[in-house]
Write a protein that holds these residues in place. Structure first.
Motif, PDB file in Angstrom:
ATOM      1  N   CYS A  72       0.799  -1.238   0.000  1.00 34.70           N
ATOM      2  CA  CYS A  72       0.000   0.000   0.000  1.00 34.70           C
ATOM      3  C   CYS A  72       0.824   1.277   0.000  1.00 34.70           C
ATOM      4  CB  CYS A  72      -0.947  -0.008   1.192  1.00 34.70           C
ATOM      5  SG  CYS A  72      -2.232  -1.264   1.007  1.00 34.70           S
ATOM      6  N   GLY A  73       2.118   1.147  -0.025  1.00 35.56           N
ATOM      7  CA  GLY A  73       2.964   2.336  -0.059  1.00 35.56           C
ATOM      8  C   GLY A  73       4.389   1.932  -0.360  1.00 35.56           C
ATOM      9  N   GLY A  74       5.233   2.926  -0.450  1.00 35.34           N
ATOM     10  CA  GLY A  74       6.632   2.650  -0.720  1.00 35.34           C
ATOM     11  C   GLY A  74       7.444   3.922  -0.730  1.00 35.34           C
ATOM     12  N   PHE A  75       8.708   3.778  -1.066  1.00 35.31           N
ATOM     13  CA  PHE A  75       9.606   4.916  -1.137  1.00 35.31           C
ATOM     14  C   PHE A  75       9.644   5.428  -2.568  1.00 35.31           C
ATOM     15  CE2 PHE A  75      10.743   3.213   2.897  1.00 35.31           C
ATOM     16  CZ  PHE A  75      11.118   4.322   3.632  1.00 35.31           C
ATOM     17  N   TYR A  76       9.411   6.722  -2.698  1.00 31.56           N
ATOM     18  CA  TYR A  76       9.373   7.408  -3.988  1.00 31.56           C
ATOM     19  C   TYR A  76      10.332   8.586  -3.930  1.00 31.56           C
ATOM     20  CZ  TYR A  76       4.871   5.013  -4.525  1.00 31.56           C
ATOM     21  OH  TYR A  76       3.873   4.072  -4.619  1.00 31.56           O
ATOM     22  N   ASP A  77      10.805   9.021  -5.081  1.00 32.09           N
ATOM     23  CA  ASP A  77      11.576  10.252  -5.140  1.00 32.09           C
ATOM     24  C   ASP A  77      10.676  11.373  -4.614  1.00 32.09           C
ATOM     25  OD1 ASP A  77      12.593  12.813  -6.321  1.00 32.09           O
ATOM     26  OD2 ASP A  77      14.103  11.445  -7.139  1.00 32.09           O
ATOM     27  N   VAL A  78      11.191  12.189  -3.709  1.00 33.31           N
ATOM     28  CA  VAL A  78      10.381  13.270  -3.138  1.00 33.31           C
ATOM     29  C   VAL A  78       9.862  14.194  -4.236  1.00 33.31           C
ATOM     30  CG1 VAL A  78      10.440  15.288  -1.607  1.00 33.31           C
ATOM     31  CG2 VAL A  78      11.445  13.117  -0.858  1.00 33.31           C
ATOM     32  N   ASN A  79      10.606  14.351  -5.315  1.00 36.61           N
ATOM     33  CA  ASN A  79      10.123  15.170  -6.425  1.00 36.61           C
ATOM     34  C   ASN A  79       8.834  14.585  -7.013  1.00 36.61           C
ATOM     35  OD1 ASN A  79      10.623  17.498  -8.304  1.00 36.61           O
ATOM     36  ND2 ASN A  79      10.583  15.819  -9.785  1.00 36.61           N
ATOM     37  N   ASP A  80       8.744  13.269  -7.105  1.00 29.99           N
ATOM     38  CA  ASP A  80       7.521  12.635  -7.608  1.00 29.99           C
ATOM     39  C   ASP A  80       6.345  12.910  -6.671  1.00 29.99           C
ATOM     40  OD1 ASP A  80       8.954  11.642  -9.747  1.00 29.99           O
ATOM     41  OD2 ASP A  80       9.111   9.608  -8.946  1.00 29.99           O
ATOM     42  N   ILE A  81       6.602  12.849  -5.368  1.00 27.76           N
ATOM     43  CA  ILE A  81       5.542  13.115  -4.396  1.00 27.76           C
ATOM     44  C   ILE A  81       5.123  14.584  -4.489  1.00 27.76           C
ATOM     45  CG2 ILE A  81       4.888  13.055  -1.960  1.00 27.76           C
ATOM     46  CD1 ILE A  81       7.109  10.840  -1.673  1.00 27.76           C
ATOM     47  N   ALA A  82       6.092  15.472  -4.662  1.00 23.91           N
ATOM     48  CA  ALA A  82       5.786  16.900  -4.825  1.00 23.91           C
ATOM     49  C   ALA A  82       4.944  17.142  -6.068  1.00 23.91           C
ATOM     50  CB  ALA A  82       7.074  17.716  -4.889  1.00 23.91           C
ATOM     51  N   ASN A  83       5.134  16.350  -7.093  1.00 21.94           N
ATOM     52  CA  ASN A  83       4.308  16.472  -8.288  1.00 21.94           C
ATOM     53  C   ASN A  83       2.888  15.983  -8.041  1.00 21.94           C
ATOM     54  OD1 ASN A  83       5.575  17.237 -11.204  1.00 21.94           O
ATOM     55  ND2 ASN A  83       7.163  16.667  -9.737  1.00 21.94           N
ATOM     56  N   CYS A  84       2.703  15.133  -7.051  1.00 23.81           N
ATOM     57  CA  CYS A  84       1.355  14.704  -6.656  1.00 23.81           C
ATOM     58  C   CYS A  84       0.672  15.787  -5.828  1.00 23.81           C
ATOM     59  CB  CYS A  84       1.423  13.415  -5.831  1.00 23.81           C
ATOM     60  SG  CYS A  84       1.999  11.978  -6.735  1.00 23.81           S
ATOM     61  N   ASP A  85       1.457  16.519  -5.032  1.00 22.60           N
ATOM     62  CA  ASP A  85       0.906  17.571  -4.163  1.00 22.60           C
ATOM     63  C   ASP A  85       1.972  18.649  -3.958  1.00 22.60           C
ATOM     64  OD1 ASP A  85      -0.199  19.204  -2.189  1.00 22.60           O
ATOM     65  OD2 ASP A  85      -0.940  17.525  -1.000  1.00 22.60           O
ATOM     66  N   GLU A  86       1.901  19.710  -4.759  1.00 28.00           N
ATOM     67  CA  GLU A  86       2.910  20.781  -4.718  1.00 28.00           C
ATOM     68  C   GLU A  86       2.946  21.527  -3.391  1.00 28.00           C
ATOM     69  OE1 GLU A  86       3.082  23.429  -8.101  1.00 28.00           O
ATOM     70  OE2 GLU A  86       2.493  21.812  -9.463  1.00 28.00           O
ATOM     71  N   ASP A  87       1.896  21.430  -2.590  1.00 26.65           N
ATOM     72  CA  ASP A  87       1.855  22.149  -1.320  1.00 26.65           C
ATOM     73  C   ASP A  87       2.949  21.717  -0.346  1.00 26.65           C
ATOM     74  OD1 ASP A  87      -0.374  23.475  -2.299  1.00 26.65           O
ATOM     75  OD2 ASP A  87      -1.822  22.316  -1.122  1.00 26.65           O
ATOM     76  N   ILE A  88       3.546  20.554  -0.551  1.00 31.18           N
ATOM     77  CA  ILE A  88       4.571  20.076   0.374  1.00 31.18           C
ATOM     78  C   ILE A  88       5.923  20.752   0.172  1.00 31.18           C
ATOM     79  CG2 ILE A  88       3.427  17.813   0.519  1.00 31.18           C
ATOM     80  CD1 ILE A  88       5.875  16.693  -1.103  1.00 31.18           C
ATOM     81  N   VAL A  89       6.153  21.304  -0.988  1.00 30.87           N
ATOM     82  CA  VAL A  89       7.489  21.761  -1.386  1.00 30.87           C
ATOM     83  C   VAL A  89       8.095  22.756  -0.400  1.00 30.87           C
ATOM     84  CG1 VAL A  89       8.819  22.957  -3.180  1.00 30.87           C
ATOM     85  CG2 VAL A  89       7.081  21.272  -3.825  1.00 30.87           C
ATOM     86  N   GLN A  90       7.338  23.714   0.060  1.00 30.98           N
ATOM     87  CA  GLN A  90       7.895  24.755   0.925  1.00 30.98           C
ATOM     88  C   GLN A  90       8.377  24.242   2.284  1.00 30.98           C
ATOM     89  OE1 GLN A  90       5.000  27.701   2.231  1.00 30.98           O
ATOM     90  NE2 GLN A  90       3.358  26.252   1.722  1.00 30.98           N
TER      91      GLN A  90
END
Length: 122
Positions: A72-90
Motif C-alpha cells: 500500500c505504499g513505498g519509497f518514492y523520489d520526493v520530487n515525484d511526491i511533490a508532483n502529486c501535491d505541490e503544497d509540500i514543497v515549501q
C-alpha cells in the motif's frame, strides 16, 4: 531501501516538474501516489539510509491495517511526491522531527506537535 523503492511510474518524464530535485526518497502511500489524494500529514524522521530523506507522507485516510500492508505504499523520489501535491514543497527543508498537518478549514499546512496528533487519535 526495500523492494518498495520506486518512482511514480504513472507519469511520463515530460509530465514530471522539477519541484524538489535532489531531496532523496520519502515514504508515501498509494492513496497519494496512485489515487490522487492530497497529503494531509507529513513528518520527518531519522532517515533509514543515505537515499532516504526521512519524509513520510500520508493522506489521513490510511488505517493501521492499510499501513501494515507493504503493497500500500513505498519509497518514492520526493520530487515525484511533490508532483502529486505541490503544497509540500515549501516544507521539505524542515529538520528531522518536523511535523505538518493540513488544516481542514484553510487547506494550508501548519506545524503541529506530534503529541497533539496522538491526543486527537485517542
Amino acid at each position: 531501501m526495500s523492494d518498495a523503492d520506486q518512482s511514480n511510474s504513472s507519469d511520463s518524464p515530460e509530465e514530471i516538474k522539477p519541484l524538489a530535485l535532489g531531496k532523496g526518497l520519502g515514504f508515501a502511500t498509494k492513496m497519494i501516489t496512485e489515487e490522487g489524494a492530497p497529503v494531509a500529514l507529513m513528518f520527518r524522521e531519522e532517515p533509514e539510509d543515505e537515499e532516504d530523506s526521512g519524509w513520510r507522507f500520508l493522506s489521513g485516510f490510511e488505517t493501521q491495517e492499510y499501513l501494515a500492508d507493504p503493497e500500500c505504499g513505498g519509497f518514492y523520489d520526493v520530487n515525484d511526491i511533490a508532483n502529486c501535491d505541490e503544497d509540500i514543497v515549501q516544507f521539505l527543508d524542515a529538520p528531522v522531527g518536523s511535523t505538518f498537518a493540513r488544516n481542514e478549514d484553510t487547506s494550508l499546512f501548519e506545524a503541529v506537535d506530534v503529541e497533539e496528533i496522538e491526543e486527537d487519535q485517542e
